[in-house]
Design a protein around this motif. Sequence first.
Motif, PDB file in Angstrom:
ATOM      1  N   HIS A   7      -0.044   3.974   1.119  1.00 63.64           N
ATOM      2  CA  HIS A   7      -0.503   4.787   2.243  1.00 63.64           C
ATOM      3  C   HIS A   7      -0.046   4.269   3.593  1.00 63.64           C
ATOM      4  O   HIS A   7      -0.355   4.868   4.607  1.00 63.64           O
ATOM      5  CB  HIS A   7      -2.031   4.877   2.237  1.00 63.64           C
ATOM      6  N   LYS A   8       0.649   3.155   3.621  1.00 64.76           N
ATOM      7  CA  LYS A   8       1.068   2.592   4.902  1.00 64.76           C
ATOM      8  C   LYS A   8       2.582   2.634   5.020  1.00 64.76           C
ATOM      9  O   LYS A   8       3.299   2.253   4.106  1.00 64.76           O
ATOM     10  CB  LYS A   8       0.571   1.145   5.046  1.00 64.76           C
TER      11      LYS A   8
ATOM     12  N   VAL B  58     -13.825   0.678   2.390  1.00 62.42           N
ATOM     13  CA  VAL B  58     -12.665   1.355   2.974  1.00 62.42           C
ATOM     14  C   VAL B  58     -12.798   1.371   4.490  1.00 62.42           C
ATOM     15  O   VAL B  58     -13.854   1.726   5.018  1.00 62.42           O
ATOM     16  CB  VAL B  58     -12.574   2.819   2.468  1.00 62.42           C
TER      17      VAL B  58
ATOM     18  N   TRP C  89      -5.634  10.150  -2.031  1.00 64.86           N
ATOM     19  CA  TRP C  89      -5.319   8.958  -2.823  1.00 64.86           C
ATOM     20  C   TRP C  89      -5.037   9.352  -4.275  1.00 64.86           C
ATOM     21  O   TRP C  89      -5.611  10.308  -4.804  1.00 64.86           O
ATOM     22  CB  TRP C  89      -6.461   7.962  -2.770  1.00 64.86           C
TER      23      TRP C  89
ATOM     24  N   SER D 206      -5.429   2.210  -5.984  1.00 64.00           N
ATOM     25  CA  SER D 206      -6.819   1.768  -6.088  1.00 64.00           C
ATOM     26  C   SER D 206      -7.428   2.083  -7.444  1.00 64.00           C
ATOM     27  O   SER D 206      -8.187   1.280  -7.991  1.00 64.00           O
ATOM     28  CB  SER D 206      -7.653   2.404  -4.985  1.00 64.00           C
TER      29      SER D 206
ATOM     30  N   SER E 268      -4.977  -2.749  11.219  1.00 63.34           N
ATOM     31  CA  SER E 268      -5.242  -3.120   9.833  1.00 63.34           C
ATOM     32  C   SER E 268      -6.062  -4.382   9.819  1.00 63.34           C
ATOM     33  O   SER E 268      -6.273  -5.007  10.797  1.00 63.34           O
ATOM     34  CB  SER E 268      -3.948  -3.300   9.060  1.00 63.34           C
TER      35      SER E 268
ATOM     36  N   GLU F  88      -7.136  10.312   5.027  1.00 60.86           N
ATOM     37  CA  GLU F  88      -6.243  10.426   3.867  1.00 60.86           C
ATOM     38  C   GLU F  88      -6.928  10.104   2.543  1.00 60.86           C
ATOM     39  O   GLU F  88      -6.330  10.258   1.479  1.00 60.86           O
ATOM     40  CB  GLU F  88      -5.018   9.536   4.055  1.00 60.86           C
ATOM     41  N   LEU F  89      -8.179   9.697   2.583  1.00 62.08           N
ATOM     42  CA  LEU F  89      -8.895   9.300   1.366  1.00 62.08           C
ATOM     43  C   LEU F  89      -8.781  10.333   0.248  1.00 62.08           C
ATOM     44  O   LEU F  89      -8.460   9.978  -0.886  1.00 62.08           O
ATOM     45  CB  LEU F  89     -10.352   8.979   1.703  1.00 62.08           C
TER      46      LEU F  89
ATOM     47  N   SER G 156       0.826  -1.191   0.000  1.00 61.79           N
ATOM     48  CA  SER G 156       0.000   0.000   0.000  1.00 61.79           C
ATOM     49  C   SER G 156       0.871   1.255   0.000  1.00 61.79           C
ATOM     50  O   SER G 156       1.804   1.360   0.791  1.00 61.79           O
ATOM     51  CB  SER G 156      -0.902   0.013   1.241  1.00 61.79           C
TER      52      SER G 156
ATOM     53  N   ASP H 245     -10.232   3.960   9.345  1.00 60.65           N
ATOM     54  CA  ASP H 245      -8.910   4.524   9.606  1.00 60.65           C
ATOM     55  C   ASP H 245      -8.302   5.174   8.361  1.00 60.65           C
ATOM     56  O   ASP H 245      -7.354   5.949   8.467  1.00 60.65           O
ATOM     57  CB  ASP H 245      -7.968   3.464  10.191  1.00 60.65           C
ATOM     58  N   ASN H 246      -8.855   4.903   7.184  1.00 56.14           N
ATOM     59  CA  ASN H 246      -8.363   5.512   5.937  1.00 56.14           C
ATOM     60  C   ASN H 246      -9.089   6.804   5.571  1.00 56.14           C
ATOM     61  O   ASN H 246      -8.691   7.479   4.631  1.00 56.14           O
ATOM     62  CB  ASN H 246      -8.503   4.521   4.774  1.00 56.14           C
TER      63      ASN H 246
END
Length: 194
Positions: A44-45, A105, A116, A85, A194, A112-113, A42, A108-109
């Motif tokens: 984002h992680k 989703v 993306w 994505s 996660s 930051e969505l 990912s 926790d995302n």
Amino acid sequence: MKKIGIYGGSFDPIHHAHLILAREALEIVELEEIIFVLAARSPHKSAPQPSRAALRWEMLEAAIAGERGFSASRVEIDRPPPSYSIDTVEQLRAENSSAEFFFLVGEDNLPELPTWHRFAALQRLVQFVILDRSGLDLKHEYPAVRRKIDISATAIRNRVASGQSIRYLVPDAVEQIIRRENLYQGTKQSHPKS
């Protein structure tokens, strides 16, 4: 029009919270299918590199085996990382051009969505559905599946590293793979759930 949910993640390991929320989304949103998409890595992680894709794929397949309405896709692990994505959605839409897509989703995302990769384009292609296991009543513009479930992959990895039981946290077949492959041995981790 067929309604398909896309549920992406590192699934390292896949656990009962993932499966419970996916089943709830299938029923509440009235989806015909949920495609679990295993992320290569990912973008984002910042967490440590996940377990090998082949083992995460084996755990994912074992977890959803025989589950009506659940399937898995290798679309992200079969292309070079990072896993965006928008690329996944475009590929799955090409394979199912008459379907309506819902992108599942984790809550926790949410912060930051909007950051993306090609988010505006992604928003035109899917309806976001938030899987909220926090137990909080978070305010946002998207439909949500809410269920308080305090299970995380990080906690599972830490329990394995500490020699504690993970029974009832993951499907039995997933636990067998973790034990067989000696996954998650070593130091504890403290990154987000996660």
